[in-house]
Design a protein around this motif. Structure first.
Motif, PDB file in Angstrom:
ATOM      1  N   UNK A 113       0.831  -1.204   0.000  1.00 41.88           N
ATOM      2  CA  UNK A 113       0.000   0.000   0.000  1.00 41.88           C
ATOM      3  C   UNK A 113       0.866   1.254   0.000  1.00 41.88           C
ATOM      4  N   UNK A 114       1.924   1.251   0.809  1.00 50.12           N
ATOM      5  CA  UNK A 114       2.819   2.406   0.852  1.00 50.12           C
ATOM      6  C   UNK A 114       3.503   2.641  -0.491  1.00 50.12           C
ATOM      7  N   UNK A 154       3.124   6.003  -2.821  1.00 52.47           N
ATOM      8  CA  UNK A 154       4.274   6.788  -3.287  1.00 52.47           C
ATOM      9  C   UNK A 154       4.291   6.857  -4.803  1.00 52.47           C
ATOM     10  N   UNK A 155       3.992   5.775  -5.477  1.00 49.03           N
ATOM     11  CA  UNK A 155       3.962   5.791  -6.947  1.00 49.03           C
ATOM     12  C   UNK A 155       2.862   6.708  -7.461  1.00 49.03           C
TER      13      UNK A 155
END
Length: 70
Positions: free
Chosen positions: A60-61, A65-66
């Motif tokens: 998820x992180x 970020x993407x």
């Protein structure tokens, strides 16, 4: 190093197969109480749940970020 990686993968696969077997037996009405207790005592179930949770959290992180970079 590779041997340790193979050992960890095999341990996780065996734990997953045993957990699946426990779930299938429980669904059929056969409750393997002692195997469930052994799983809980060994910490395999807790370790598997924690690793799954951290993997989902990391995924998820990375997706967040993407998304910010695009």
């Amino acid at each position: 190093m590779k041997l340790k990686l193979i050992e960890n993968i095999c341990r996780q696969v065996v734990a997953l197969v045993l957990l699946t077997g426990i779930c299938l037996l429980y669904c059929k009405g056969v409750i393997p109480v002692y195997l469930s207790v052994l799983f809980l005592m060994s910490g395999t179930l807790v370790r598997l749940a924690f690793r799954t949770f951290t993997f989902v959290l990391k995924t998820i992180l990375v997706l967040i970020v993407m998304d910010m970079l695009v």
